[in-house]
Write a protein that holds these residues in place. Structure first.
Motif, PDB file in Angstrom:
ATOM      1  N   ARG A  59       0.849  -1.195   0.000  1.00 61.58           N
ATOM      2  CA  ARG A  59       0.000   0.000   0.000  1.00 61.58           C
ATOM      3  C   ARG A  59       0.887   1.248   0.000  1.00 61.58           C
ATOM      4  O   ARG A  59       1.876   1.308   0.734  1.00 61.58           O
ATOM      5  N   THR A  61       0.785   5.577   0.046  1.00 57.86           N
ATOM      6  CA  THR A  61       0.149   6.884   0.105  1.00 57.86           C
ATOM      7  C   THR A  61       1.009   7.858  -0.682  1.00 57.86           C
ATOM      8  O   THR A  61       2.208   7.971  -0.432  1.00 57.86           O
ATOM      9  N   THR A  89      -2.565   3.864  -3.086  1.00 61.88           N
ATOM     10  CA  THR A  89      -3.751   3.497  -2.308  1.00 61.88           C
ATOM     11  C   THR A  89      -4.498   4.746  -1.883  1.00 61.88           C
ATOM     12  O   THR A  89      -5.735   4.786  -1.864  1.00 61.88           O
ATOM     13  N   SER A 132      -0.706   3.069   5.172  1.00 62.11           N
ATOM     14  CA  SER A 132       0.066   2.427   4.111  1.00 62.11           C
ATOM     15  C   SER A 132       1.390   1.930   4.665  1.00 62.11           C
ATOM     16  O   SER A 132       1.776   2.266   5.795  1.00 62.11           O
TER      17      SER A 132
END
Length: 326
Positions: A59, A61, A89, A132
């Motif tokens: 994930r 960000t 994400t 994340s």
């Protein structure tokens, strides 16, 4: 024999003919000067085979720095292209004013270029570190190759402090040098590095910063927190975070162009131009400012159907039915 009048007419015709040829030659030279010479074609080298990607990608960000004057011309197009491929994400724009077509905005009181460190630091300090495993900072003129970012991140453990990007070296006025990652090419912090940053009380990790350069300040902060610059070059030693457009990187002669003397001066590793020095695992390109270039790269990288490995010519997966006439 030709009379004197005839001789002068012949001479005049030759003079006009030569004058016209001379004008044509000048026009040809002028046209040729408008077209650059063919690039020396170096061999593009493929990276060695890699392990298959994880079924659960990390994930990420993504924090994208922008300003109101670039909301329409850059940020909107970043939002459209980056969000399609799912590398981010969470996609957050750091700016000073809201915009209806940018769904997630983190408003900042820092507006000028000299305050960029404050804007970026605010973004990192206010995001959720549990959202994340990785946190990317990029500019609104950075192009992200999504699948190559995810490929790179799978080589690292987010529970360890990592600081990924294009490593540069800055000489401090008071003496000494600091390694940092280029802000324009984008850089990535692991969750562990972000947690260290959010808990930091060191003055180098606060505003106004030690220099006017946001990326240098991040390098100084990371060094103060014991987080060094991680190795991100591919297996052939080529950088993956790139501070200029691919059409410039393809031209070997630009290695000595005054526009890029800063890159030769600051790069931690020797930086080369030419096809053989471009990585097939490139993660970012900087200075992609025309929306047409954003969508062109998006098409060529993500949408154009490539040939399969070892193919030498175009193909069709299934035979095309031959039309028959009754």
């Amino acid at each position: 024999m030709l009379g004197r009048g005839s001789v002068w007419r012949v001479r005049g015709a030759w003079v006009r003919f030569l004058h016209m040829r001379f004008k044509w030659a000048l026009c040809a030279l002028a046209v040729a000067a408008l077209w650059p010479p063919p690039l020396p074609r170096g061999e593009f080298r493929r990276s060695p085979p890699r392990p298959p990607p994880s079924p659960t990608p990390p994930r990420v960000t993504c924090l994208v720095v922008t300003s109101p004057q670039y909301h329409e011309g850059r940020a909107r197009h970043v939002e459209v292209t980056w969000s399609q491929k799912g590398a981010c994400t969470h996609l957050i724009f750091l700016t000073t004013e809201p915009h209806p077509n940018l769904p997630t905005i983190r408003l900042s009181r820092y507006a000028s270029y000299d305050e960029l460190w404050g804007k970026v630091l605010d973004g990192f300090l206010t995001i959720n570190s549990t959202a994340s495993e990785w946190f990317l900072k990029a500019d609104d003129d950075t192009y992200l190759v999504s699948h190559n970012l995810l490929t790179l991140l799978q080589e690292f453990d987010p529970s360890q402090p990592h600081y990924l990007g294009l490593p540069l070296v800055y000489s401090l006025l008071e003496g000494g040098r600091v390694e940092y990652n280029s802000g324009g090419a984008g850089y990535v912090l692991s969750r562990a590095a972000l947690i260290k940053l959010q808990a930091a009380s060191h003055p180098l990790c606060q505003t106004p910063g030690h220099t006017h350069f946001e990326d240098v300040n991040m390098g100084l902060c990371m060094r103060a927190l014991g987080v060094g610059v991680s190795e991100t070059r591919d297996a052939l030693g080529r950088p993956r975070f790139l501070p200029c457009p691919p059409w410039d990187l393809l031209h070997p002669a630009l290695v000595s162009d005054p526009k890029y003397t800063w890159l030769q001066r600051l790069s931690k590793h020797p930086f080369y131009f030419g096809p053989e020095h471009l990585s097939d695992l490139a993660v970012t390109f900087h200075e992609i400012r025309d929306p047409r270039d954003i969508y062109l790269l998006h098409y060529l990288i993500h949408d154009l159907y490539p040939l399969p490995p070892n193919a030498s010519r175009p193909f069709t997966p299934t035979p095309t039915p031959r039309l028959t006439t009754p």
